[in-house]
Design an enzyme around this catalytic site. Structure first.
Site, PDB file in Angstrom:
ATOM      1  N   VAL A  94     -10.083   0.353  12.576  1.00  0.00           N
ATOM      2  CA  VAL A  94     -10.345   0.458  14.009  1.00  0.00           C
ATOM      3  C   VAL A  94     -11.745   1.010  14.315  1.00  0.00           C
ATOM      4  O   VAL A  94     -12.442   0.473  15.182  1.00  0.00           O
ATOM      5  CB  VAL A  94      -9.226   1.259  14.727  1.00  0.00           C
ATOM      6  CG1 VAL A  94      -9.191   2.717  14.326  1.00  0.00           C
ATOM      7  CG2 VAL A  94      -9.357   1.112  16.229  1.00  0.00           C
ATOM      8  N   LYS A 100       1.236   3.911  -3.113  1.00  0.00           N
ATOM      9  CA  LYS A 100       0.795   5.308  -2.988  1.00  0.00           C
ATOM     10  C   LYS A 100       1.958   6.270  -3.213  1.00  0.00           C
ATOM     11  O   LYS A 100       1.773   7.346  -3.776  1.00  0.00           O
ATOM     12  CB  LYS A 100       0.161   5.526  -1.614  1.00  0.00           C
ATOM     13  CG  LYS A 100      -1.181   4.813  -1.427  1.00  0.00           C
ATOM     14  CD  LYS A 100      -2.289   5.477  -2.236  1.00  0.00           C
ATOM     15  CE  LYS A 100      -3.660   4.870  -1.922  1.00  0.00           C
ATOM     16  NZ  LYS A 100      -4.746   5.513  -2.680  1.00  0.00           N
ATOM     17  N   THR A 122      -1.179   6.064  18.383  1.00  0.00           N
ATOM     18  CA  THR A 122      -2.166   7.131  18.138  1.00  0.00           C
ATOM     19  C   THR A 122      -2.573   7.198  16.665  1.00  0.00           C
ATOM     20  O   THR A 122      -1.842   6.792  15.771  1.00  0.00           O
ATOM     21  CB  THR A 122      -1.610   8.516  18.540  1.00  0.00           C
ATOM     22  OG1 THR A 122      -0.559   8.880  17.621  1.00  0.00           O
ATOM     23  CG2 THR A 122      -1.097   8.520  19.964  1.00  0.00           C
ATOM     24  N   ARG A 123      -3.779   7.754  16.484  1.00  0.00           N
ATOM     25  CA  ARG A 123      -4.286   8.109  15.160  1.00  0.00           C
ATOM     26  C   ARG A 123      -5.091   9.399  15.327  1.00  0.00           C
ATOM     27  O   ARG A 123      -5.522   9.740  16.431  1.00  0.00           O
ATOM     28  CB  ARG A 123      -5.206   7.021  14.578  1.00  0.00           C
ATOM     29  CG  ARG A 123      -4.520   5.704  14.245  1.00  0.00           C
ATOM     30  CD  ARG A 123      -3.499   5.823  13.139  1.00  0.00           C
ATOM     31  NE  ARG A 123      -2.979   4.515  12.726  1.00  0.00           N
ATOM     32  CZ  ARG A 123      -1.929   3.916  13.292  1.00  0.00           C
ATOM     33  NH1 ARG A 123      -1.297   4.468  14.301  1.00  0.00           N
ATOM     34  NH2 ARG A 123      -1.511   2.738  12.833  1.00  0.00           N
ATOM     35  N   TYR A 166       0.841  -1.212   0.000  1.00  0.00           N
ATOM     36  CA  TYR A 166       0.000   0.000   0.000  1.00  0.00           C
ATOM     37  C   TYR A 166       0.868   1.252   0.000  1.00  0.00           C
ATOM     38  O   TYR A 166       0.710   2.136  -0.848  1.00  0.00           O
ATOM     39  CB  TYR A 166      -0.901  -0.026   1.235  1.00  0.00           C
ATOM     40  CG  TYR A 166      -1.924   1.085   1.290  1.00  0.00           C
ATOM     41  CD1 TYR A 166      -2.982   1.134   0.384  1.00  0.00           C
ATOM     42  CD2 TYR A 166      -1.849   2.078   2.267  1.00  0.00           C
ATOM     43  CE1 TYR A 166      -3.936   2.138   0.450  1.00  0.00           C
ATOM     44  CE2 TYR A 166      -2.800   3.090   2.340  1.00  0.00           C
ATOM     45  CZ  TYR A 166      -3.840   3.111   1.430  1.00  0.00           C
ATOM     46  OH  TYR A 166      -4.779   4.116   1.502  1.00  0.00           O
ATOM     47  N   TYR A 197      -5.260  -3.612  19.482  1.00  0.00           N
ATOM     48  CA  TYR A 197      -3.995  -4.223  19.065  1.00  0.00           C
ATOM     49  C   TYR A 197      -2.847  -3.551  19.816  1.00  0.00           C
ATOM     50  O   TYR A 197      -2.806  -2.325  19.952  1.00  0.00           O
ATOM     51  CB  TYR A 197      -3.796  -4.072  17.558  1.00  0.00           C
ATOM     52  CG  TYR A 197      -4.895  -4.709  16.711  1.00  0.00           C
ATOM     53  CD1 TYR A 197      -5.757  -5.673  17.238  1.00  0.00           C
ATOM     54  CD2 TYR A 197      -5.077  -4.345  15.377  1.00  0.00           C
ATOM     55  CE1 TYR A 197      -6.760  -6.243  16.466  1.00  0.00           C
ATOM     56  CE2 TYR A 197      -6.078  -4.923  14.601  1.00  0.00           C
ATOM     57  CZ  TYR A 197      -6.920  -5.865  15.158  1.00  0.00           C
ATOM     58  OH  TYR A 197      -7.914  -6.421  14.386  1.00  0.00           O
ATOM     59  N   GLY A 198      -1.898  -4.390  20.287  1.00  0.00           N
ATOM     60  CA  GLY A 198      -0.785  -3.864  21.073  1.00  0.00           C
ATOM     61  C   GLY A 198      -1.298  -3.383  22.428  1.00  0.00           C
ATOM     62  O   GLY A 198      -2.274  -3.926  22.965  1.00  0.00           O
ATOM     63  N   ASP A 199      -0.642  -2.335  22.953  1.00  0.00           N
ATOM     64  CA  ASP A 199      -1.089  -1.822  24.262  1.00  0.00           C
ATOM     65  C   ASP A 199      -2.107  -0.686  24.109  1.00  0.00           C
ATOM     66  O   ASP A 199      -2.561  -0.115  25.105  1.00  0.00           O
ATOM     67  CB  ASP A 199       0.117  -1.362  25.099  1.00  0.00           C
ATOM     68  CG  ASP A 199       0.897  -0.242  24.420  1.00  0.00           C
ATOM     69  OD1 ASP A 199       0.449   0.259  23.364  1.00  0.00           O
ATOM     70  OD2 ASP A 199       1.973   0.135  24.934  1.00  0.00           O
TER      71      ASP A 199
HETATM   72  N1  UDP Z   1      -6.563  -1.310  15.621  1.00  0.00           N
HETATM   73  C1  UDP Z   1      -6.967  -1.874  16.819  1.00  0.00           C
HETATM   74  N2  UDP Z   1      -8.023  -2.712  16.822  1.00  0.00           N
HETATM   75  C2  UDP Z   1      -8.732  -3.017  15.681  1.00  0.00           C
HETATM   76  C3  UDP Z   1      -8.318  -2.445  14.452  1.00  0.00           C
HETATM   77  C4  UDP Z   1      -7.222  -1.592  14.454  1.00  0.00           C
HETATM   78  O1  UDP Z   1      -6.376  -1.607  17.884  1.00  0.00           O
HETATM   79  O2  UDP Z   1      -9.687  -3.792  15.779  1.00  0.00           O
HETATM   80  C5  UDP Z   1      -5.431  -0.369  15.629  1.00  0.00           C
HETATM   81  C6  UDP Z   1      -4.354  -0.664  14.592  1.00  0.00           C
HETATM   82  O3  UDP Z   1      -3.396  -1.564  15.118  1.00  0.00           O
HETATM   83  C7  UDP Z   1      -3.783   0.728  14.353  1.00  0.00           C
HETATM   84  C8  UDP Z   1      -4.986   1.648  14.555  1.00  0.00           C
HETATM   85  O4  UDP Z   1      -5.944   0.906  15.290  1.00  0.00           O
HETATM   86  O5  UDP Z   1      -2.802   1.041  15.311  1.00  0.00           O
HETATM   87  C9  UDP Z   1      -5.613   2.116  13.253  1.00  0.00           C
HETATM   88  O6  UDP Z   1      -5.794   1.003  12.445  1.00  0.00           O
HETATM   89  P1  UDP Z   1      -6.614   1.051  11.095  1.00  0.00           P
HETATM   90  O7  UDP Z   1      -6.567  -0.304  10.499  1.00  0.00           O
HETATM   91  O8  UDP Z   1      -7.954   1.654  11.319  1.00  0.00           O
HETATM   92  O9  UDP Z   1      -5.833   2.075  10.152  1.00  0.00           O
HETATM   93  P2  UDP Z   1      -4.287   2.382   9.873  1.00  0.00           P
HETATM   94  O10 UDP Z   1      -4.102   3.756  10.420  1.00  0.00           O
HETATM   95  O11 UDP Z   1      -3.409   1.392  10.566  1.00  0.00           O
HETATM   96  O12 UDP Z   1      -4.169   2.318   8.406  1.00  0.00           O
END
Ligand code: UDP
Length: 328
Positions: free
Chosen positions: A206, A168, A229-230, A164, A223-225
């Site tokens: 997410v 891009k 951030t987003r 991806y 996912y993870g801890d």
């Molecule tokens: N994430 C999560 N649980 C989920 C789906 C995603 O914790 O069920 C986390 C993922 O690991 C990432 C963030 O949320 O850190 C955003 O993930 P997403 O797939 O929405 O978009 P990305 O920004 O990674 O393209």
């Protein structure tokens, strides 16, 4: 509608009346493509939407069935095609969620390269404005925070997400080459995480995961801890930014996104609050190369487009609630 002599579509094609502008949207049955199509139709334009339906969904454009200014064609833009004269091309076609582009690895690389080249050829042939939907993934796991457009990124070129990210990034290089070498009026939007109605309920992102899990009283999968951030932008804000950029004289990339940053745990909290759910959190492994933080610096969009998002996360989640409820 908001066109006048300053509108580059109109100045490029002075013989065409901007009220009858004909626009090509690739990926028109996708989340962003369908919202963009709605806005363009709402402004009075005619839209030819194409989509190969690999991740797009006809239900996103079902409400346009009897719209005489909208034509849909199921096709793969990796095959060259001639849509006839168009005034603008919005290149929105691509798998976009991590599970989907991992599933469609080669297809994702092809649509970013061959498909984008075909779309650029159309823009060049018809002297049309061109906008490519790029992404914050161009910054990879960013070492600069927040991310400005001048940051070159920290991308793993061979990791699973590279299909991806590199597609891009190649598409950006290709778009700039068509601008510099062939004089095409191109625009590059770097889109940060966006959500809203029509975000596919099972595409693994997410917001869609958390909303569907909350509405089903299932645990939210963090996912993870959950400290990564987003920065989440509501779809209507994003479309407004895209339209403004496509009508500007800016050819270099512009970040469009909401600069308010949330940890994934804070995002889970917001979803629980808006849905009223009592779901627990279930911690799962972090996917490889999952960026630890992401936040757009939108100074450039503010300065040149007079744009900034208006809808905060909780309000946007409330606006999306009915859609996700209808998918439970
Ligand atoms: N994430 C999560 N649980 C989920 C789906 C995603 O914790 O069920 C986390 C993922 O690991 C990432 C963030 O949320 O850190 C955003 O993930 P997403 O797939 O929405 O978009 P990305 O920004 O990674 O393209």
């Amino acid at each position: 509608m908001s066109c006048g002599n300053a509108d580059p579509f109109l100045t490029k094609n002075p013989e065409r009346n901007c009220l009858t502008m004909r626009v090509l949207v690739t990926g028109a049955a996708g989340f962003l493509g369908s919202h963009l199509t709605d806005r363009l139709l709402g402004e009075g334009h005619t839209v030819l939407g194409v989509d190969n339906l690999s991740t797009g969904d006809l239900s996103n454009i079902a409400h346009l069935k009897s719209e005489s200014r909208f034509v849909f064609e199921q096709r793969d833009i990796c095959q060259p095609f001639d849509p006839g004269p168009v005034d603008a091309v919005y290149n929105m076609a691509s798998p976009a969620s991590p599970p989907e582009y991992l599933r469609l690895a080669i297809e994702t690389l092809r649509v970013g390269s061959v498909g984008t080249e075909n779309a650029l050829e159309i823009a060049q042939k018809y002297n049309a404005a061109f906008l490519h939907a790029s992404t914050s993934e161009c910054y990879g796991d960013p070492l600069e925070h927040p991310q400005t457009e001048s940051y070159w990124g920290n991308v793993n070129p061979v990791g699973p997400r590279s299909v991806y990210d590199e597609a891009k990034r190649y598409a950006e290089a290709l778009t700039m080459a068509y601008h510099r070498s062939r004089g095409v009026n191109t625009h590059l939007v770097r889109i940060f995480n966006t959500y809203g109605p029509r975000l596919h309920p099972s595409d693994g992102r997410v917001i869609s995961n958390f909303m569907m899990q909350a509405l089903r009283d299932e645990p939210l999968t963090v996912y993870g801890d959950g400290q990564q951030t987003r920065s989440f932008c509501y779809v209507a804000d994003l479309i407004e930014g895209i339209l403004r950029l496509s009508r500007s004289g800016e050819h270099l990339p512009v970040n469009i996104g909401n600069p308010v940053e949330f940890t994934i745990l804070e995002c889970a909290e917001a979803v629980l609050e808006v849905t009223g759910a009592k779901s627990e959190l279930r911690f799962e492994p972090l996917p490889q190369d999952d960026p630890t933080r992401r936040r757009p610096d939108i100074s450039k969009a503010k300065a040149i487009l007079d744009w900034e998002p208006k809808i905060d996360l909780r309000e946007g989640l409330r606006l999306s609630l009915d859609f996700f409820k209808s998918k439970v």
